[in-house]
Structure formats: structure tokens, C-alpha cells
Design a protein around this motif. Sequence first.
Motif, PDB file in Angstrom:
ATOM      1  N   PRO A 155      -7.883   6.803   8.877  1.00  9.43           N
ATOM      2  CA  PRO A 155      -8.260   6.699  10.294  1.00  9.43           C
ATOM      3  C   PRO A 155      -8.149   5.263  10.790  1.00  9.43           C
ATOM      4  O   PRO A 155      -8.487   4.321  10.068  1.00  9.43           O
ATOM      5  CB  PRO A 155      -9.721   7.157  10.321  1.00  9.43           C
ATOM      6  N   VAL A 156      -7.648   5.113  12.028  1.00 13.46           N
ATOM      7  CA  VAL A 156      -7.494   3.801  12.653  1.00 13.46           C
ATOM      8  C   VAL A 156      -8.251   3.804  13.972  1.00 13.46           C
ATOM      9  O   VAL A 156      -8.097   4.713  14.786  1.00 13.46           O
ATOM     10  CB  VAL A 156      -6.002   3.472  12.912  1.00 13.46           C
TER      11      VAL A 156
ATOM     12  N   PHE B   1     -16.810  10.319   7.620  1.00  7.43           N
ATOM     13  CA  PHE B   1     -17.200  11.590   7.020  1.00  7.43           C
ATOM     14  C   PHE B   1     -16.126  12.647   7.244  1.00  7.43           C
ATOM     15  O   PHE B   1     -15.908  13.492   6.398  1.00  7.43           O
ATOM     16  CB  PHE B   1     -18.554  12.058   7.547  1.00  7.43           C
ATOM     17  N   ARG B   2     -15.449  12.585   8.363  1.00  9.83           N
ATOM     18  CA  ARG B   2     -14.335  13.510   8.630  1.00  9.83           C
ATOM     19  C   ARG B   2     -13.204  13.222   7.636  1.00  9.83           C
ATOM     20  O   ARG B   2     -12.538  14.132   7.170  1.00  9.83           O
ATOM     21  CB  ARG B   2     -13.850  13.319  10.059  1.00  9.83           C
ATOM     22  N   CYS B   3     -13.035  11.954   7.293  1.00  7.64           N
ATOM     23  CA  CYS B   3     -11.965  11.545   6.379  1.00  7.64           C
ATOM     24  C   CYS B   3     -12.233  12.015   4.951  1.00  7.64           C
ATOM     25  O   CYS B   3     -11.294  12.215   4.193  1.00  7.64           O
ATOM     26  CB  CYS B   3     -11.821  10.028   6.401  1.00  7.64           C
ATOM     27  N   THR B   4     -13.474  12.218   4.564  1.00 13.24           N
ATOM     28  CA  THR B   4     -13.765  12.627   3.196  1.00 13.24           C
ATOM     29  C   THR B   4     -13.219  14.009   2.877  1.00 13.24           C
ATOM     30  O   THR B   4     -13.060  14.376   1.735  1.00 13.24           O
ATOM     31  CB  THR B   4     -15.284  12.608   2.901  1.00 13.24           C
TER      32      THR B   4
ATOM     33  N   ILE C 156      -8.970   2.141   1.018  1.00 16.27           N
ATOM     34  CA  ILE C 156      -9.480   1.876   2.365  1.00 16.27           C
ATOM     35  C   ILE C 156      -9.749   3.200   3.068  1.00 16.27           C
ATOM     36  O   ILE C 156      -8.891   4.068   3.128  1.00 16.27           O
ATOM     37  CB  ILE C 156      -8.500   1.003   3.163  1.00 16.27           C
ATOM     38  N   SER C 157     -10.962   3.344   3.591  1.00 20.35           N
ATOM     39  CA  SER C 157     -11.379   4.579   4.249  1.00 20.35           C
ATOM     40  C   SER C 157     -11.108   4.565   5.744  1.00 20.35           C
ATOM     41  O   SER C 157     -10.959   5.623   6.347  1.00 20.35           O
ATOM     42  CB  SER C 157     -12.882   4.807   4.028  1.00 20.35           C
TER      43      SER C 157
ATOM     44  N   VAL D 223     -14.034  -0.287   4.832  1.00 20.75           N
ATOM     45  CA  VAL D 223     -13.521  -0.480   6.182  1.00 20.75           C
ATOM     46  C   VAL D 223     -12.789  -1.811   6.222  1.00 20.75           C
ATOM     47  O   VAL D 223     -13.339  -2.836   5.826  1.00 20.75           O
ATOM     48  CB  VAL D 223     -14.668  -0.470   7.225  1.00 20.75           C
ATOM     49  N   LEU D 224     -11.543  -1.793   6.694  1.00 19.67           N
ATOM     50  CA  LEU D 224     -10.762  -3.015   6.857  1.00 19.67           C
ATOM     51  C   LEU D 224     -10.729  -3.363   8.337  1.00 19.67           C
ATOM     52  O   LEU D 224     -10.276  -2.557   9.150  1.00 19.67           O
ATOM     53  CB  LEU D 224      -9.331  -2.816   6.335  1.00 19.67           C
TER      54      LEU D 224
END
Length: 139
Positions: free
Chosen positions: A92-93, A134-137, A61-62, A18-19
Motif C-alpha cells: 500500500p502507498v 490490517f487490510r494488507c495482512t 515493508i508493509s 512503514v517507509l
Amino acid sequence: MAAVAEARHLAQDQQFHVLAVDDSIIDRKLIERLLKTSSYHGTSSSSSEDGEESAAAHDDISLIITDYCMPGMSGYDLLRRIKESESFKDTPVVIMSSENVPSRINTCLQQGAQDFFLKPLQLSHVTKLKSHLFRCTTC
């Protein structure tokens, strides 16, 4: 030079990064502490421009969480640049702000922000970040 601390969480053999981009050191430290409390390790950057440089240096970056009001570039402008980027358009942002302006929130969400949090950031907000990760995976 931006202060960067990587947010990593191992879950089901998946490592999350996470950034956090915010011009306030206090808010960055709060985000970092909340991420650590939620089994992450904080990533922070001092401004949106430094955030872009930090993001470019970390291909994995996730999720990006950014303040809306920053000098030089707003969180909305950063969101637009991320969504226009080939490398980060699917990242995701989440945008956060201390100002509750419904039109601003709606615009950010319509332009691709996954969520909009009101400051001060709380542990319940960080818990919501997990659903975006988890949606991003599956991206």
C-alpha cells in the motif's frame, strides 16, 4: 545516504514496517514522531530515489508513505514505479501533499494510492494508516 528509521508495530504477531519518503527532514521527523506516538517506530528516507533503495533493502515493508512534491521524482512517479515493481506492487502507498489539488488527488487514487493526506500530517492520518496495514495482512 538516506536517513532510515524502521517503523515497526507488533499486533496479533504481525510486525509492520512503514517507509516514509520525503525530501524535508522536518516532515520526516514529524512522520516519525506520529508513528511512534501511534505505537510505530518511524522509517524515513530523504528522497524518492533513496526511498527506492531503502525499500529494496527491506523486503518486509508493509506500507509506503511519500510526499508528492520532491526533487527528481514526484510521489506520483514513485507510486507508478512501485505499482510496476514485481516486489512492491502489492505494498500500500499513501501520498501526502501540502497542496490541495483535487485532480492530483484523484489521479493518485485512480493509479493505486491507498489514500492521500494533506500536510501537515496529523495523528488522525496515522490512525487511518492502520486500516491499510490490517487490510494488507490479508494480501
